[in-house]
Design a protein around this motif. Structure first.
Motif, mmCIF file in Angstrom:
data_model
loop_
_atom_site.group_PDB
_atom_site.id
_atom_site.type_symbol
_atom_site.label_atom_id
_atom_site.label_comp_id
_atom_site.label_asym_id
_atom_site.label_seq_id
_atom_site.Cartn_x
_atom_site.Cartn_y
_atom_site.Cartn_z
ATOM 1 N N ARG A 106 -7.181 13.850 -2.757
ATOM 2 C CA ARG A 106 -7.161 13.468 -4.171
ATOM 3 C C ARG A 106 -8.422 12.708 -4.572
ATOM 4 N N MET A 107 -9.043 12.044 -3.612
ATOM 5 C CA MET A 107 -10.283 11.313 -3.871
ATOM 6 C C MET A 107 -11.498 12.196 -3.641
ATOM 7 N N LYS B 1 0.827 -1.211 0.000
ATOM 8 C CA LYS B 1 0.000 0.000 0.000
ATOM 9 C C LYS B 1 0.862 1.263 0.000
ATOM 10 N N LYS C 145 1.134 4.015 -3.017
ATOM 11 C CA LYS C 145 0.604 5.277 -2.491
ATOM 12 C C LYS C 145 -0.892 5.172 -2.210
ATOM 13 N N ARG C 146 -1.273 4.103 -1.519
ATOM 14 C CA ARG C 146 -2.678 3.847 -1.194
ATOM 15 C C ARG C 146 -2.967 3.947 0.302
ATOM 16 N N PRO D 170 -4.312 5.808 3.452
ATOM 17 C CA PRO D 170 -5.317 6.879 3.547
ATOM 18 C C PRO D 170 -4.831 8.088 4.348
ATOM 19 N N THR D 171 -3.765 8.708 3.867
ATOM 20 C CA THR D 171 -3.295 9.947 4.481
ATOM 21 C C THR D 171 -4.149 11.088 3.929
ATOM 22 N N THR E 280 0.938 14.211 4.777
ATOM 23 C CA THR E 280 1.120 13.588 3.467
ATOM 24 C C THR E 280 1.901 12.301 3.683
ATOM 25 N N MET E 281 1.879 11.438 2.684
ATOM 26 C CA MET E 281 2.659 10.206 2.807
ATOM 27 C C MET E 281 4.146 10.515 2.934
ATOM 28 N N ASP F 220 -3.499 13.759 2.223
ATOM 29 C CA ASP F 220 -3.285 14.138 0.821
ATOM 30 C C ASP F 220 -3.973 13.157 -0.130
ATOM 31 N N ASN F 221 -3.946 11.871 0.181
ATOM 32 C CA ASN F 221 -4.619 10.886 -0.674
ATOM 33 C C ASN F 221 -6.135 11.011 -0.577
#
Length: 166
Positions: free
Chosen positions: A88-89, A74, A78-79, A81-82, A107-108, A84-85
């Motif tokens: 993006r969703m 993950k 880059k999956r 769930p931070t 962020t990651m 920043d992610n």
């Protein structure tokens, strides 16, 4: 369309003579080394093969719990769930890293690479192993751990070390 010059044409006609009298032409299938057509060889020619990727082979470590390998996968994709992610969703969220005293966006990269706790952990383990991590991205650090020369007994630990640190 390119044309051959008169000189080149005459040279080919004079120099390259096709073999006559040696029998009939025989078909040769270029799909395998035997020259025989098979459905299997045609399928191998037509299908689109994905090139083998070393990174996916290295993500699964024998003797390491699957959930640790899955976590590293993950991170690699880059999956995680931070914040920043999630943004993006298109999930609206107010971002704050809870690991830091400063109110920095989560962020990651920050969480696993630039946060003070991440820096301390990465440096401590990397210094012990003799690895220099300066100026690297997260995936580069993971690859460095995977490829770092180690005795065979320690190789499994080195491959799992990025997930252990994270």
């Amino acid at each position: 369309m390119a044309r051959l010059s008169q000189e080149m044409t005459e040279y080919i006609i004079e120099s390259i003579k096709p073999p006559f009298g040696e029998g009939n032409d025989t078909p040769w299938w270029m799909g395998n080394t035997q020259g025989d057509f098979t459905v299997k060889s045609a399928w191998q020619q037509m299908r689109k093969k994905k090139e083998e990727r070393m990174d996916y082979d290295m993500l699964l470590n024998k003797g390491v719990p699957f959930k640790v390998d899955f976590f590293l996968w993950k991170v690699w994709k880059k999956r995680i769930p931070t914040d920043d992610n999630l943004k993006r969703m298109s999930i609206p969220i107010v971002s704050r890293c809870w690991c830091c005293v400063n109110k920095v966006e989560e962020t990651m990269t920050h969480l696993f690479l630039t946060a003070p706790i991440a820096i301390r952990l990465l440096r401590q383990f990397a210094n012990f192993a003799g690895i220099n991590l300066e100026g690297m991205h997260l995936q580069q650090i993971i690859i460095i751990w995977w490829k770092h020369p180690a005795p065979p007994k320690l190789q499994v630990i080195y491959r799992a070390m990025p997930a252990i640190i994270m």
